[in-house]
Design an enzyme around this catalytic site. Structure first.
Site, PDB file in Angstrom:
ATOM      1  N   TYR A 150      50.052  35.339  31.639  1.00 44.55           N
ATOM      2  CA  TYR A 150      49.507  34.015  31.964  1.00 44.55           C
ATOM      3  C   TYR A 150      50.618  33.015  32.331  1.00 44.55           C
ATOM      4  O   TYR A 150      50.375  32.108  33.120  1.00 44.55           O
ATOM      5  CB  TYR A 150      48.593  33.517  30.829  1.00 44.55           C
ATOM      6  CG  TYR A 150      47.323  34.344  30.802  1.00 44.55           C
ATOM      7  CD1 TYR A 150      46.292  34.114  31.720  1.00 44.55           C
ATOM      8  CD2 TYR A 150      47.177  35.415  29.930  1.00 44.55           C
ATOM      9  CE1 TYR A 150      45.166  34.912  31.743  1.00 44.55           C
ATOM     10  CE2 TYR A 150      46.046  36.221  29.942  1.00 44.55           C
ATOM     11  CZ  TYR A 150      45.045  35.966  30.851  1.00 44.55           C
ATOM     12  OH  TYR A 150      43.925  36.759  30.901  1.00 44.55           O
ATOM     13  N   HIS A 186      35.532  30.272  32.325  1.00 42.70           N
ATOM     14  CA  HIS A 186      36.451  31.276  31.779  1.00 42.70           C
ATOM     15  C   HIS A 186      37.777  30.693  31.304  1.00 42.70           C
ATOM     16  O   HIS A 186      38.765  31.406  31.198  1.00 42.70           O
ATOM     17  CB  HIS A 186      36.686  32.385  32.824  1.00 42.70           C
ATOM     18  CG  HIS A 186      35.440  33.166  33.126  1.00 42.70           C
ATOM     19  ND1 HIS A 186      35.291  33.975  34.224  1.00 42.70           N
ATOM     20  CD2 HIS A 186      34.265  33.241  32.444  1.00 42.70           C
ATOM     21  CE1 HIS A 186      34.076  34.521  34.211  1.00 42.70           C
ATOM     22  NE2 HIS A 186      33.434  34.089  33.151  1.00 42.70           N
TER      23      HIS A 186
HETATM   24  N1  APR Z   1      36.476  33.432  50.805  1.00 43.71           N
HETATM   25  C1  APR Z   1      35.371  33.644  50.035  1.00 43.71           C
HETATM   26  N2  APR Z   1      35.182  34.758  49.306  1.00 43.71           N
HETATM   27  C2  APR Z   1      36.127  35.705  49.356  1.00 43.71           C
HETATM   28  C3  APR Z   1      37.309  35.569  50.115  1.00 43.71           C
HETATM   29  C4  APR Z   1      37.453  34.364  50.870  1.00 43.71           C
HETATM   30  N3  APR Z   1      38.520  34.134  51.633  1.00 43.71           N
HETATM   31  N4  APR Z   1      38.064  36.677  49.946  1.00 43.71           N
HETATM   32  C5  APR Z   1      37.384  37.475  49.094  1.00 43.71           C
HETATM   33  N5  APR Z   1      36.222  36.903  48.735  1.00 43.71           N
HETATM   34  C6  APR Z   1      35.172  37.394  47.849  1.00 43.71           C
HETATM   35  C7  APR Z   1      35.086  38.909  47.711  1.00 43.71           C
HETATM   36  O1  APR Z   1      34.364  39.466  48.808  1.00 43.71           O
HETATM   37  C8  APR Z   1      34.355  39.049  46.373  1.00 43.71           C
HETATM   38  O2  APR Z   1      32.950  39.036  46.550  1.00 43.71           O
HETATM   39  O3  APR Z   1      35.440  36.936  46.547  1.00 43.71           O
HETATM   40  C9  APR Z   1      34.809  37.797  45.610  1.00 43.71           C
HETATM   41  C10 APR Z   1      35.793  38.057  44.500  1.00 43.71           C
HETATM   42  O4  APR Z   1      35.204  38.830  43.498  1.00 43.71           O
HETATM   43  P1  APR Z   1      36.003  39.215  42.168  1.00 43.71           P
HETATM   44  O5  APR Z   1      37.376  39.659  42.520  1.00 43.71           O
HETATM   45  O6  APR Z   1      35.142  40.150  41.410  1.00 43.71           O
HETATM   46  O7  APR Z   1      36.159  37.810  41.397  1.00 43.71           O
HETATM   47  P2  APR Z   1      35.102  37.019  40.519  1.00 43.71           P
HETATM   48  O8  APR Z   1      33.711  37.324  40.921  1.00 43.71           O
HETATM   49  O9  APR Z   1      35.536  35.609  40.505  1.00 43.71           O
HETATM   50  O10 APR Z   1      35.374  37.647  39.092  1.00 43.71           O
HETATM   51  C11 APR Z   1      34.668  37.132  37.995  1.00 43.71           C
HETATM   52  O11 APR Z   1      35.883  38.487  36.466  1.00 43.71           O
HETATM   53  O12 APR Z   1      37.899  39.421  36.086  1.00 43.71           O
HETATM   54  C12 APR Z   1      37.047  38.438  35.670  1.00 43.71           C
HETATM   55  O13 APR Z   1      37.422  36.485  34.488  1.00 43.71           O
HETATM   56  C13 APR Z   1      37.635  37.068  35.750  1.00 43.71           C
HETATM   57  O14 APR Z   1      36.597  35.019  36.501  1.00 43.71           O
HETATM   58  C14 APR Z   1      36.791  36.397  36.794  1.00 43.71           C
HETATM   59  C15 APR Z   1      35.492  37.168  36.755  1.00 43.71           C
END
Ligand code: APR
Length: 233
Positions: A53, A104
């Site tokens: 972190y 989170h």
């Molecule tokens: N603009 C918008 N969306 C995008 C972009 C972009 N430029 N690039 C990627 N994405 C999308 C991907 O297609 C995907 O659907 O962002 C999403 C990211 O998904 P994850 O990596 O799963 O992230 P998130 O959904 O925020 O994860 C949720 O999981 O690991 C934990 O605590 C962590 O808060 C996080 C939670």
């Protein structure tokens, strides 16, 4: 003014240079999630987790809000806006959004290991304090821990988020794979009469049969298109 409620995930910050979690090459490919984002991982190797972190926090100093964050802040001129974010960065704040619920946790804060949600021991770090060390103590004498909701922990802000979503006139989902609950379940609290938009360059499984206006774009272009759609609607 109408209530505009926005749920953001890692994709919201991707264009600022912060990698997502589950895209190829994402954070969970590089760091085992059970090591750096669970209470058990922290118990096993606190120094490794604290350092993980610290690195994320240092990155905050090198990135800035993108056009998408800025446009969301501008919506406050026309709507009562609440941003519910799964992101632990502070880019919504820095772009000027004023009502933000961090589901989170927040990278810029630290708390007590013994009593993580006791507000007395939650502390906002100044940039010069971003490097936390093993041995740094919270107000109750226990090790300072990152103020992050790890897998397997309760999500204290979810109740507040649900109350907001239940009053939404417009609900927008941006840049989240909707893999992680309870955040992913917020969509089910959106009133039947509200409009729902989803901005993501990739298909996202929403687990609902309700009408969703999908904008298959990145966050900045997508929010731009949303702005046009809301003006017309
Ligand atoms: N603009 C918008 N969306 C995008 C972009 C972009 N430029 N690039 C990627 N994405 C999308 C991907 O297609 C995907 O659907 O962002 C999403 C990211 O998904 P994850 O990596 O799963 O992230 P998130 O959904 O925020 O994860 C949720 O999981 O690991 C934990 O605590 C962590 O808060 C996080 C939670």
């Amino acid at each position: 003014m109408k209530n505009l409620v926005i749920l953001t995930g890692a994709g919201m910050s991707a264009e600022s240079g912060i990698s997502t979690f589950r895209d190829a090459g994402g954070l969970w490919d590089c760091y085992p999630v059970e090591q750096v984002a669970t209470p058990e991982g922290y118990q096993r190797d606190p120094a490794l987790v604290i350092n993980f972190y610290n690195e994320r926090r240092k990155q905050l100093l090198e990135v800035k809000p993108n056009h998408g964050h800025e446009l969301l802040a501008e919506f406050e001129k026309d709507y009562h806006v609440t941003v519910i974010t799964q992101n632990i960065d502070n880019l919504h704040e820095r772009a000027g959004s004023s009502h933000i619920i961090h589901l989170h946790g927040e990278l810029t804060k630290v708390c007590s290991t013994r009593d993580p949600y006791n507000p007395h021991y939650i502390k906002e770090l100044k940039p010069e304090e971003y490097e936390v060390k093993l041995g740094d103590k919270a107000g109750d004498g226990s090790q300072l821990r990152p103020f992050i909701v790890w897998f397997g922990e309760a999500v204290p802000e979810i109740e507040k988020a649900i109350l907001c979503v239940e009053k939404a006139d417009i609900f927008v989902i941006i840049g989240t794979s909707l893999n992680v609950y309870p955040a992913a379940g917020l969509l089910h609290y959106v009133p039947g009469g509200a409009e729902v938009y989803l901005i993501d360059p990739k298909p996202v499984e929403t687990h609902t049969s309700r009408l969703i206006h999908v904008i298959r774009k990145g966050a900045s272009d997508g929010v731009d298109e949303l702005k046009g759609a809301l003006r017309v609607g």
